[in-house]
Design an enzyme around this catalytic site. Structure first.
Site, short mmCIF file in Angstrom:
data_model
loop_
_atom_site.label_atom_id
_atom_site.label_comp_id
_atom_site.label_asym_id
_atom_site.label_seq_id
_atom_site.Cartn_x
_atom_site.Cartn_y
_atom_site.Cartn_z
N ARG A 62 0.82 -1.21 0.00
CA ARG A 62 0.00 0.00 0.00
C ARG A 62 0.86 1.27 0.00
NH1 ARG A 62 -5.34 0.31 1.11
NH2 ARG A 62 -5.32 -1.89 1.70
N ASP A 140 -9.63 4.66 -5.66
CA ASP A 140 -10.05 3.97 -4.44
C ASP A 140 -10.36 2.50 -4.72
OD1 ASP A 140 -10.68 3.77 -1.74
OD2 ASP A 140 -12.77 4.37 -2.02
#
Length: 377
Positions: A62, A140
């Site tokens: 991430r 997202d």
């Protein structure tokens, strides 16, 4: 890949194209997030992500864009304003416990497809100008630290409420990214202008903002009403009030949102009267109606079961109207144990004379002005 001097020359053109596609700002960041990686790992270790197991599933990927998309040396970050114009003030809806409060971003169509399509169009325009290059578009939809990348791309600073704040636009905007191997010049970061303000910390109804930049998702109303799949902890239910999908309190009180720009994007404008709907009306939607009315909406992924769960809590926090009690009793035989548990809780609060706290006092807020030297000019 284009030559370095070509990439510098094309960046102003890319910004112009982004504006034509409806994006309100564009910046470029390096994929260097070591500090944010450490913050993420501490947050996960402390269990503050609650039941969002997917947050931990991808490990450090991430915070390392080059692992997610090999060859990434830059991240193009864009923002798009979403707050519809002429909305009734949030605190007026929150004060009317017969109505449902839905986070402003979810009143219109889901932003994912719209922004992804336009980011793809932007990448294709770049490709038509510079030739084939490596890229991947995100909205997202993958393990991406989008707020940190937006900060490093000069789109704002991360505020005490953990949201990205922009001095000219507040925080009511969506973010999207293009990971790329183009050696574009990077944007300058902006200063953190929160100063001594702690309005967002003080206003949080459940105390989820435990300190500047520290969010315990397990207490956050947005997490509890959107991400959390199970029973909402009883001790937190009263503080949820009539918020049935998300919470904007820490945005509504932020002084920088005095400068938030209303969107002209029709897809983000309210649909089906969700900006002013009553709790009883929404609670009476059967699953077919729910699926029809939330088609193309971010609300749909919640599912009818959790929609009813949230509305039961909100009804239990409202006045003991006959219509509310009748609607709740009609759901007592619902096949979902999750629904019936929250319905029973709500009925106990509404019909029990001991439920003196069934209607919480509501606070009103205004935006304190930023320090004069920091105000946009």
């Amino acid at each position: 890949m284009v030559r370095t001097h070509d990439s510098r020359e094309i960046l102003p053109v890319i910004r112009e194209w982004a504006g034509e596609l409806g994006f309100d700002e564009l910046g470029v960041a390096r994929p260097a997030l070591a500090r944010d990686e450490q913050h993420l790992l501490r947050w996960l270790q402390d269990g503050r992500h609650g039941t969002m197991r997917w947050m931990a599933r991808h490990g450090v990927k991430r915070a390392r864009p080059e692992r997610l998309v090999p060859g990434t040396i830059r991240v193009i970050s864009v923002r798009m304003d979403y707050r519809p114009p002429d909305l009734e003030a949030d605190d007026a809806i929150l004060a009317d416990r017969r109505r449902a409060f839905i986070a402003r971003y979810a009143l219109g169509r889901d932003y994912h497809k719209l922004m992804r399509k336009r980011l793809q169009a932007l990448a294709q325009r770049i490709e038509s100008s510079v030739g084939a290059f490596g890229y991947r578009v995100f909205v997202d939809s993958a393990p991406v630290l989008e707020k940190a990348l937006g900060r490093d791309a000069g789109l704002g600073w991360i505020g005490k409420n953990t949201l990205l704040l922009n001095r000219h636009a507040g925080s009511y905007f969506f973010l999207g990214e293009i990971f790329t191997d183009l050696p574009l010049p990077t944007s300058d970061p902006v200063a953190d202008l929160c100063g001594s303000c702690r309005a967002c910390i003080d206003v949080c109804p459940t105390g989820a903002i435990t300190g500047p930049g520290q969010l315990d998702a397990r207490r956050c109303v947005s997490y509890l009403t959107i991400e959390h799949e199970g029973s909402i902890p009883e001790e937190l239910r009263p503080a949820i009030g009539n918020r049935v999908f998300g919470c904007d309190d820490c945005q509504a009180v932020c002084p920088w949102n005095r400068y938030a720009q209303p969107t002209d994007e029709a897809d983000f404008h309210p649909r089906h009267g969700l900006e002013s709907a009553s709790l009883v009306e929404l609670f009476r939607w059967d699953e077919t109606t729910f699926l029809k009315r939330t088609e193309g909406s971010a609300i749909r992924r919640l599912g009818h079961e959790r929609w009813l769960r949230n509305l039961a809590v909100a009804l239990g926090n409202g006045p003991a109207d006959p219509a509310a009690i009748e609607a709740l009793r009609e759901r007592l035989d619902h096949p979902s144990a999750l629904v019936t548990e929250h319905v029973q809780w709500a009925l106990t609060r509404l019909v029990s004379p001991a439920s003196g706290d069934s209607v919480q006092s509501t606070r009103r807020w205004s935006h304190p002005a930023p320090p004069a030297q920091d105000r946009p000019r």
